[in-house]
Design an enzyme around this catalytic site. Structure first.
Site, PDB file in Angstrom:
ATOM      1  N   LYS A  22       0.834  -1.211   0.000  1.00  0.00           N
ATOM      2  CA  LYS A  22       0.000   0.000   0.000  1.00  0.00           C
ATOM      3  C   LYS A  22       0.871   1.265   0.000  1.00  0.00           C
ATOM      4  CE  LYS A  22      -1.553   1.482   4.186  1.00  0.00           C
ATOM      5  NZ  LYS A  22      -1.259   2.880   4.487  1.00  0.00           N
ATOM      6  N   ASN A  23       1.900   1.266   0.860  1.00  0.00           N
ATOM      7  CA  ASN A  23       2.680   2.499   1.015  1.00  0.00           C
ATOM      8  C   ASN A  23       3.532   2.829  -0.208  1.00  0.00           C
ATOM      9  OD1 ASN A  23       1.507   2.847   3.459  1.00  0.00           O
ATOM     10  ND2 ASN A  23       3.321   2.386   4.699  1.00  0.00           N
ATOM     11  N   CYS A 117      -3.244  13.473  13.658  1.00  0.00           N
ATOM     12  CA  CYS A 117      -3.472  12.062  13.369  1.00  0.00           C
ATOM     13  C   CYS A 117      -3.403  11.327  14.688  1.00  0.00           C
ATOM     14  CB  CYS A 117      -2.387  11.567  12.429  1.00  0.00           C
ATOM     15  SG  CYS A 117      -2.434   9.812  12.198  1.00  0.00           S
ATOM     16  N   ARG A 122       2.430  14.535  13.628  1.00  0.00           N
ATOM     17  CA  ARG A 122       2.855  14.294  12.242  1.00  0.00           C
ATOM     18  C   ARG A 122       2.859  15.547  11.366  1.00  0.00           C
ATOM     19  NH1 ARG A 122       0.087   8.815  10.185  1.00  0.00           N
ATOM     20  NH2 ARG A 122       2.003   8.503   9.053  1.00  0.00           N
ATOM     21  N   ASP A 307       5.567   0.233  12.169  1.00  0.00           N
ATOM     22  CA  ASP A 307       4.306  -0.315  11.671  1.00  0.00           C
ATOM     23  C   ASP A 307       4.076  -1.770  12.096  1.00  0.00           C
ATOM     24  OD1 ASP A 307       3.529   2.030  10.528  1.00  0.00           O
ATOM     25  OD2 ASP A 307       3.961   1.455   8.458  1.00  0.00           O
ATOM     26  N   ARG A 401      -8.394   0.012   5.748  1.00  0.00           N
ATOM     27  CA  ARG A 401      -7.507   0.973   5.085  1.00  0.00           C
ATOM     28  C   ARG A 401      -6.224   0.276   4.615  1.00  0.00           C
ATOM     29  NH1 ARG A 401      -5.581   5.459   8.589  1.00  0.00           N
ATOM     30  NH2 ARG A 401      -4.290   5.578   6.757  1.00  0.00           N
TER      31      ARG A 401
END
Ligand code: UD1
Length: 425
Positions: A22-23, A117, A122, A307, A401
């Site tokens: 995804k990133n 966030c 951030r 993550d 997501r």
């Protein structure tokens, strides 16, 4: 809101294929705005964040064609507008990265500030300072960044104050159409940055050094068409490996790059897993035993990734012994701790909430819990898998997501997990 129901206590076993990262894909969608011709991106995961990015491109007037295999063709030259609205940027920080490509290609851009966030403040100071160093004029008002470069951007030297993945990617792609040479120093080195650089070079850019501290970009006049396959999602793969380890299971993940997960595999070996690595697969076998607690400090790649911090904490909660997990990348990334405590986990926060010390218990107890960010929510799924009884996880839109077909993939490994329809309140 939809919820997930988990009947805990199964040992995960079987095979899975990792989805595309995804990133990586999200940044390529932004970078596609640099091209004058259509680009095709493959191995794109079917996720809410990806749909949001497509919505953003479409809102700019960009034509996006998707086939049944999620090969995505982006025709940036159909663009009509240069404004990324708050409604789309607020749900996903990565969408802020359209600012630089719009500016570099069209000389103007108006993009909402991503705002706060759940995992920390951030800010985007490194992004904006870098764009200014390339000659952008930046104004901020009403929550929007308005940037212009009527005469085009000019290459320059940018030294990041600290490692930032999004900042490195944003400046790397923007500099591709700046006149002359740009040097980026103190860059983040994540595999997704290397993947993005490969994509940019296929479009005709001249980027070298991605994956190292210093990246050089020689500006080109225009960028064109290309096809690119996104790298496997190392965070998704790592999540399933940790989940299997927590349950004492044995799994094989295919379509993965083991080199991207070395720090994680080291910790899983320390936890007692036997790991077999091939060119594009990883097998993990706990031989039915309870994991041993591990201690770690999150840090930019190649160190242990933030993550995958919440997920390994879930494993530590049922592991033998005690472990210390220190978070150094984000300042507020322990929100899962309170939910895990509701399931009987013994976790103590220390050092101004930057470290969590777990004392493993033989088993957690199922409970209703609430997901509050993407990776925290999947850590609650792992906690649910190793708990006795039923766990219901609310607000699972966070998981959608970033995890493609999460319940189908876990069911394939033997988990008893299903999606519940939204509750009528
Ligand atoms: C990316 C990843 C995210 C991952 C993170 C760190 C995407 C879409 N997201 O997020 O999953 O957790 O890298 O590996 O790729 N910071 C500033 N000013 C800036 C930029 C960053 O202070 O201008 C701070 C952030 O608040 C954070 C730290 O720097 O504390 C690292 O952030 P960064 O690496 O930029 O993360 P993201 O790119 O947002």
């Amino acid at each position: 809101m939809e919820r997930l129901l988990i009947d805990g206590g199964t040992v995960l076993s079987g095979e899975l294929r990792a989805s595309g990262a995804k990133n990586s894909a999200l940044k390529m969608f932004a970078a596609a705005l640099l091209a004058d011709e259509p680009v095709t991106i493959s191995n794109v995961p079917h996720l809410k964040d990806i749909t949001t990015m497509i919505e953003l491109l479409v809102s700019l007037g960009v034509e996006v064609v998707i086939d049944e295999k999620m090969n995505i063709e982006i025709h940036a030259n159909t663009i009509k507008r240069f404004k990324a609205p708050y409604e789309l940027v607020k749900t996903m920080r990565a969408s802020f990265n359209v600012l630089g490509p719009l500016l570099a290609h069209y000389g103007q851009a108006e993009v909402s500030l991503p705002g706060g966030c759940a995992i920390g403040s951030r800010p985007v100071d490194q992004h904006l300072r870098g764009l200014e160093a390339l000659g952008a004029k930046i104004d901020m008002s009403d929550g929007y960044v308005r940037a212009s470069a009527p005469k085009g951007l000019k290459g320059g030297k940018i030294v990041f104050d600290f490692k930032t993945v999004g900042g490195t990617e944003h400046l790397m792609m923007t500099a591709c159409l700046a006149e002359g040479q740009t040097t980026l120093e103190n860059c983040a080195r994540e595999p997704e940055i290397v993947d993005l650089a490969n994509f940019l070079n296929k479009m005709g850019a001249k980027v070298s050094g991605a994956g190292k501290d210093i990246i050089n970009i020689v500006g080109v006049k225009s960028m064109g068409s290309c096809s690119h396959t996104v790298i496997p999602d190392r965070v998704e793969a790592g999540t399933y490996l940790i989940a299997a380890a927590a349950t004492g299971g044995s799994i094989k993940i295919k379509n993965v790059n083991p080199g991207h997960l070395e720090a994680v595999l080291d910790k899983l070996r320390e936890a007692g897993a036997s790991i077999t690595v091939k060119a594009d697969s990883i097998e993990l076998d706990m031989r039915g035993s309870r994991p041993k607690a591990v201690s770690l400090i999150t840090a930019p790649y190649p160190d242990y990734p933030t993550d995958l911090q919440a997920q390994i904490m879930a494993m530590n909660c049922v592991a033998e012994g005690s472990g210390r997990i220190t978070e150094t990348v984000f300042e507020n990334r322990f929100m899962h701790v309170h939910e895990m405590s509701r399931m009987g986990a013994k976790v103590k926060l220390e050092a101004n909430n930057t470290s969590a010390i777990t004392t493993g218990v033989p088993s957690l107890r199922g409970a209703p819990v609430m997901a509050n960010d993407l990776r925290a929510s999947v850590s609650l799924v792992i906690a649910g898998l190793v708990a006795e009884g039923q766990t219901v996880i609310d607000r699972i839109y966070h998981i959608d997501r970033g995890y493609e077909q999460v319940e189908e993939k876990l069911q394939k490994l033997g988990a008893r997990i299903k999606r519940l329809a939204p509750q009528i309140r």
